[in-house]
Design a protein around this motif. Structure first.
Motif, PDB file in Angstrom:
ATOM      1  N   TRP B  52       0.812  -1.201   0.000  1.00 46.46           N
ATOM      2  CA  TRP B  52       0.000   0.000   0.000  1.00 46.46           C
ATOM      3  C   TRP B  52       0.858   1.269   0.000  1.00 46.46           C
ATOM      4  O   TRP B  52       0.670   2.159  -0.826  1.00 46.46           O
ATOM      5  N   THR B  53       1.855   1.324   0.919  1.00 48.93           N
ATOM      6  CA  THR B  53       2.680   2.530   1.007  1.00 48.93           C
ATOM      7  C   THR B  53       3.576   2.684  -0.232  1.00 48.93           C
ATOM      8  O   THR B  53       3.714   3.788  -0.756  1.00 48.93           O
ATOM      9  N   GLY B  99      15.502  10.455   6.488  1.00 48.83           N
ATOM     10  CA  GLY B  99      14.431  10.241   7.454  1.00 48.83           C
ATOM     11  C   GLY B  99      14.619  11.125   8.675  1.00 48.83           C
ATOM     12  O   GLY B  99      13.670  11.716   9.196  1.00 48.83           O
ATOM     13  N   ALA B 100      15.878  11.248   9.111  1.00 46.89           N
ATOM     14  CA  ALA B 100      16.177  12.092  10.262  1.00 46.89           C
ATOM     15  C   ALA B 100      15.821  13.538   9.955  1.00 46.89           C
ATOM     16  O   ALA B 100      15.266  14.259  10.792  1.00 46.89           O
ATOM     17  N   THR B 124       3.208   7.522  11.765  1.00 47.51           N
ATOM     18  CA  THR B 124       1.949   7.152  11.109  1.00 47.51           C
ATOM     19  C   THR B 124       2.245   6.570   9.718  1.00 47.51           C
ATOM     20  O   THR B 124       3.368   6.663   9.209  1.00 47.51           O
ATOM     21  N   VAL B 125       1.203   5.975   9.141  1.00 49.39           N
ATOM     22  CA  VAL B 125       1.331   5.417   7.787  1.00 49.39           C
ATOM     23  C   VAL B 125       1.603   6.546   6.782  1.00 49.39           C
ATOM     24  O   VAL B 125       2.409   6.408   5.862  1.00 49.39           O
ATOM     25  N   ALA B 126       0.934   7.704   6.992  1.00 44.98           N
ATOM     26  CA  ALA B 126       1.173   8.853   6.113  1.00 44.98           C
ATOM     27  C   ALA B 126       2.658   9.227   6.140  1.00 44.98           C
ATOM     28  O   ALA B 126       3.244   9.570   5.110  1.00 44.98           O
ATOM     29  N   LEU B 130       5.261   9.369   3.054  1.00 44.69           N
ATOM     30  CA  LEU B 130       6.063  10.572   2.830  1.00 44.69           C
ATOM     31  C   LEU B 130       7.544  10.225   2.752  1.00 44.69           C
ATOM     32  O   LEU B 130       8.260  10.685   1.852  1.00 44.69           O
ATOM     33  N   ALA B 131       8.021   9.390   3.683  1.00 45.96           N
ATOM     34  CA  ALA B 131       9.439   9.012   3.705  1.00 45.96           C
ATOM     35  C   ALA B 131       9.832   8.316   2.405  1.00 45.96           C
ATOM     36  O   ALA B 131      10.852   8.631   1.800  1.00 45.96           O
ATOM     37  N   GLN B 132       8.984   7.375   1.975  1.00 44.09           N
ATOM     38  CA  GLN B 132       9.293   6.646   0.740  1.00 44.09           C
ATOM     39  C   GLN B 132       9.219   7.574  -0.464  1.00 44.09           C
ATOM     40  O   GLN B 132      10.040   7.513  -1.380  1.00 44.09           O
TER      41      GLN B 132
END
Lengths: 369, 258
Positions: B52-53, B99-100, B124-126, B130-132
């Protein structure tokens, strides 16, 4: 239909300087020049791809400066034809109607006529990659004409074809242009192409117009040494006007004197330009209407097809183009003495040193520093 | 050795390297653990979350990346060179650092405001999406730009002389001609997002049944010295990834005419 007035376009270091030309409705006008002269740049400015830095462009009387490409009403066939490779011929041809949001049958009558006239009816379901060079050319032309453009702009569209195919397409385009009274602006570096298709010619060198006029005038009377060279005029020799006799100019070329019809206001220092076809060779011979009768010696004979190129020493290097039969009949060999005759109107004088003649034609500019 | 042979040997060496890695898993493979791992609720959650992500992140990257890449390919505008250079940022900086940076952003006033008023991203999943997204965007734009560079500008000009607006010309000519590059960009972005770990764990944390993607699950299993479980999850990741890539290629390959 197309009125271009002192158009200046800058692309990187290249500059198209104050180009003016007019193409009347139903006329074919050729822009002729070597590669790098700015021909494509001029087309792109007219199309609206490049923004001019100065000057004026009018299409059908309207100022086109702020008109986007799609509303200029110009058909365009680039050198590589620009067929959409992912669409069939049918979809390529229908693109114009679809892009304008018109029902597909809007252009159908015109399209059917054009398809019939060019004989591409059997190709409609093929992709461009499956067509031959000549077929692609026809499809490109028909597609550009389908939307009934106000003018058709062609950028060396026949450059990649072989000689016979090219001639065939010249005549096809010529017919289409005549029948449909198309306004065509053709860009080419091919003199023959311009001669066959166009009525008027503009010669472009280094981003500037060096000559403009009826094709025969431009072809026979190049206004600048560069133009004559580009046209492949066989004899091009520096000369000097030494006098005027009966309204004709007498020019000293090498050790010979030639009579020429000179434009008034011509400078004294000239370049004498004589086309090889205009030189008549004989052995002795009687009275003649030709004003220039020159004793000459054959230097070399170069066989060519269909004409033989004879290089002579007539007090200056002179080149004659004669048929093979004439060459044999006259027994032309190096060392043979002959008489060369050139009519005064065939001796064309080009001013040297940037002098403007009374025709309003500028001589070739010196290249930019 | 001939040139031809040298190159083929190199290709086979690539195969040997990865095949060796995969085969070494077999040494530790325990079928019972694999079966229970695949069936466990927690693993299934991770699989779903990862799919999903990754899909969301790749789609978002394509959504923003496509027009951006087109602008970079066709137009000269102020800031163009800087954008061009910054595209390499996610490649130069490690994903963990990226990510940091995200985490720090959400701890400074603007980030806090966004967290409180728009959407929560930290843990959160959001946040994972966002990170990906941030990680894969640079590469996606690079590939998309290359795809547009290959679609001739001349054809757009011709389309416009035929009456097309710039938007219509783009949609009917440029986009179809760039589609292979677009598909390749999506596939690569998706695959990179699926395996993304560093940035994901920084902003998403390691909460089971909440933010535990497959790569995070692999890490947690290994950290817990559960070798058989790690092997099972790695195999799962490999199978899902390769199967999905294969299916996308097939699907998109036939959906468009070559």
């Amino acid at each position: 239909m197309l009125e271009i007035e002192k158009l200046t376009v800058e692309v990187g270091a290249f500059r198209l300087r104050e180009v003016s030309l007019t193409v009347a409705r139903g006329e074919c006008h050729a822009v002729l020049g070597p590669s790098g002269a700015g021909k494509s740049t001029l087309l792109k400015a007219i199309l609206g791809v490049l923004r001019p830095h100065g000057g004026r462009l009018r299409i059908a009387g309207e100022d086109a400066a702020d008109v986007p490409i799609e509303r200029r009403g110009l058909g365009y066939v680039p050198q590589n034809l620009g067929l959409f490779p992912h669409l069939t011929v049918r979809d390529n041809l229908a693109y114009s109607a679809r892009a304008r949001g018109l029902p597909p049958n809007e252009f159908q009558p015109v399209l059917d006529e054009l398809v019939a006239a060019t004989g591409i009816g059997t190709l409609l379901d093929r992709y461009p990659a499956e067509l031959s060079g000549g077929e692609r050319q026809r499809v490109g032309l028909v597609r550009a004409l389908a939307g009934r453009p106000r003018a058709l702009l062609l950028d060396e569209p026949f450059a990649s074809l072989n000689e016979s195919l090219r001639r065939e397409l010249w005549w096809l385009l010529h017919e289409l242009q005549r029948e449909r009274e198309l306004t065509v602006l053709l860009v080419t570096h091919d003199l023959a192409e311009a001669y066959v298709l166009a009525e008027r010619v503009t010669v472009l060198f280094d981003g500037q117009v060096v000559q403009q006029g009826e094709k025969a005038e431009v072809y026979g009377r190049p206004a600048a040494p560069g133009v004559a060279e580009f046209f492949g005029v066989e004899t091009l020799q520096p000369g000097r006007i030494v006098g005027v006799r009966d309204g004709l100019a007498v020019v000293q070329v090498g050790t010979a004197e030639l009579t020429a019809v000179a434009a008034s206001g011509c400078a004294n220092e000239v370049l004498v330009s004589i086309r090889g076809e205009e030189v008549v060779l004989d052995r002795g011979g009687g009275p003649t209407s030709a004003r220039n009768v020159l004793p000459a010696r054959v230097v070399t004979v170069r066989p060519g097809s269909p004409l033989v190129c004879v290089e002579l020493d007539a007090g200056f290097p002179l080149v004659a183009l004669v048929t093979r039969a004439a060459c044999e009949e006259l027994d032309l060999r190096p060392g043979v003495e002959v008489t060369a005759r050139v009519k005064a109107p065939s001796v064309h004088l080009i001013p040297r040193g940037g002098v403007v003649g009374d025709t309003g034609i500028a001589a070739r500019p010196s290249p930019p520093d | 050795m001939t040139f031809r042979r040298t190159t083929i040997v190199a290709a086979l060496a690539v195969l040997a390297l990865y095949a060796g890695l995969l085969l070494s898993l077999a040494w530790f493979l325990d079928l019972e653990t694999l079966r229970s791992a695949v069936r466990s609720e927690r693993t299934l959650f991770s699989v779903r979350l990862s799919l999903w992500t990754a899909t969301s992140a790749a789609l978002l990257a394509l959504l923003l990346g496509t027009p951006a890449a087109y602008a970079l390919s066709r137009y000269r505008f102020p800031g163009r060179e800087i954008v061009n250079t910054l595209l390499e940022l996610p490649i130069i900086v490690s994903p963990a650092a990226l990510g940091a940076m995200l985490l720090m952003f959400f701890n400074h006033p603007l980030g806090v405001w966004i967290e409180n008023h728009i959407a929560r991203f930290v843990f959160t999943v959001a946040g994972i999406v966002l990170a990906q997204f941030v990680t894969v965007l640079g590469v996606a734009v690079r590939m998309l730009k290359a795809a547009f560079d290959e679609a001739p500008v001349e054809l757009e000009t011709v389309a416009r002389t035929l009456g097309a607006t710039p938007r219509y010309a783009w949609r009917t000519v440029t986009l179809p001609l760039a589609r292979r590059g677009l598909i390749a960009a999506f596939i690569l972005a998706w695959a990179k997002a699926l395996g993304e770990f560093g940035a994901t764990i920084m902003i998403g944390g390691t909460m089971a049944m909440r933010t535990e993607t497959l790569p995070v699950a692999v890490y947690l299993r290994l950290a817990g010295a559960d070798i058989e479980g790690t092997v099972a999850l790695i195999l799962l990741l490999v199978v899902i990834g390769l199967a999905a890539l294969f299916a996308t290629r097939k699907l998109l390959g036939t959906a468009f005419r070559a």
